[in-house]
Design a protein around this motif. Sequence first.
Motif, short mmCIF file in Angstrom:
data_model
loop_
_atom_site.label_atom_id
_atom_site.label_comp_id
_atom_site.label_asym_id
_atom_site.label_seq_id
_atom_site.Cartn_x
_atom_site.Cartn_y
_atom_site.Cartn_z
N LYS A 67 12.95 -41.72 6.16
CA LYS A 67 14.17 -41.42 5.40
C LYS A 67 15.30 -42.32 5.90
O LYS A 67 15.24 -42.78 7.05
N SER A 112 11.38 -37.73 -0.59
CA SER A 112 10.46 -36.59 -0.41
C SER A 112 9.37 -36.54 -1.49
O SER A 112 8.21 -36.32 -1.19
N THR A 130 10.79 -35.87 8.39
CA THR A 130 11.00 -34.43 8.14
C THR A 130 9.94 -33.88 7.17
O THR A 130 10.26 -33.16 6.23
N THR A 132 7.01 -31.64 6.20
CA THR A 132 6.36 -30.38 6.54
C THR A 132 4.86 -30.42 6.27
O THR A 132 4.43 -30.82 5.18
N TYR A 201 18.93 -35.67 0.03
CA TYR A 201 19.87 -34.62 0.45
C TYR A 201 21.30 -35.17 0.52
O TYR A 201 22.25 -34.41 0.37
N ASP A 219 15.91 -28.16 5.59
CA ASP A 219 15.67 -27.83 6.99
C ASP A 219 16.97 -27.87 7.81
O ASP A 219 17.82 -28.75 7.60
#
Length: 301
Positions: A67, A112, A130, A132, A201, A219
């Motif tokens: 990212k 993402s 990040t 998951t 984000y 998160d």
Amino acid sequence: MPACLIALLALVLLGAAAGCGRPGSPPVKGPQPEDLPVYKVATGFSLPGSPTWERAKRRGHLVVGVKEDQPYMGEKDPASGRYSGFDIEIAKMMSASLGFDPKTIEFKTIASANRETALQNGQIDYYVGTYTINDNRKKQVGFAGPYFMAGQSLLVRKDEKDIKGPEDLAGKKVCSAAGSTPYQRLQKEYPEAVLVAYDTYSACVDNLLTYQVDAVSTDDSILLGYAAKVPDELKVVGKPFSEEPYGIGVPRSDNALRLALDDALEANEKNGNWKKAYEATLGLSGQPAPPPPAIDRYPAG
Ligand code: GLU
């Protein structure tokens, strides 16, 4: 919109760090190169069972997906083009363990929603951003790790009084990234929230600062970074309401690479690099280093 807010917005989006409208306020500290660990490049390393490693060897360097707009996790400095943050450090320590000088890594920003495709079509060798680990994604990609445990949380404007937790989101505009687990959880478990999706984000934070949305949800590790950059305007509220174990994404069939990265993570946790990297990056957003989660060497299949 007040001029200061516009300036703040630009700062958040550009990843620049400075005080706003408060003469003499110190610039927010970013990762300092001298605080970062130096990773020893493994010599004579080879991983013949991994097509991804073999391809990188022929190429001469690794290509790593990350990212670029997540302060203290994965952030690109627009002036120098350099990436920094905890995920970037994880990417570098992995590179050194695989026998590639971290200075030679070619970083590629991948949003993402595009991570699985990027790994499947060979655009990147591995992904640290990040990401998951979950069973659904494991059908498409492999995961080394976990190397960190995050949890879904909420970011609101400092003047927000109504939103203290996910149960307060009915009728509120909540922004998250397309293709993310926080977005999916809101959709499923908080259907009365009015969802807004962007690729990133930082676009959500932009919308929060300009009163287009009421909250940003993802998160805590990501939200704390944005809040730390503009503490006069933003705050993280409530307790984390999910578990988000971060893994390093690899092509699904490349078990040799996945297990080599598991070994590398464990070695770097043992030799202190993991903690030092955390403290110089994500630790700057105010949370002391937690113990790293146990590595899950799941069977191939
Ligand atoms: N960890 C969550 C996920 O993988 C949210 C953060 C992100 O979108 O990278 O979906």
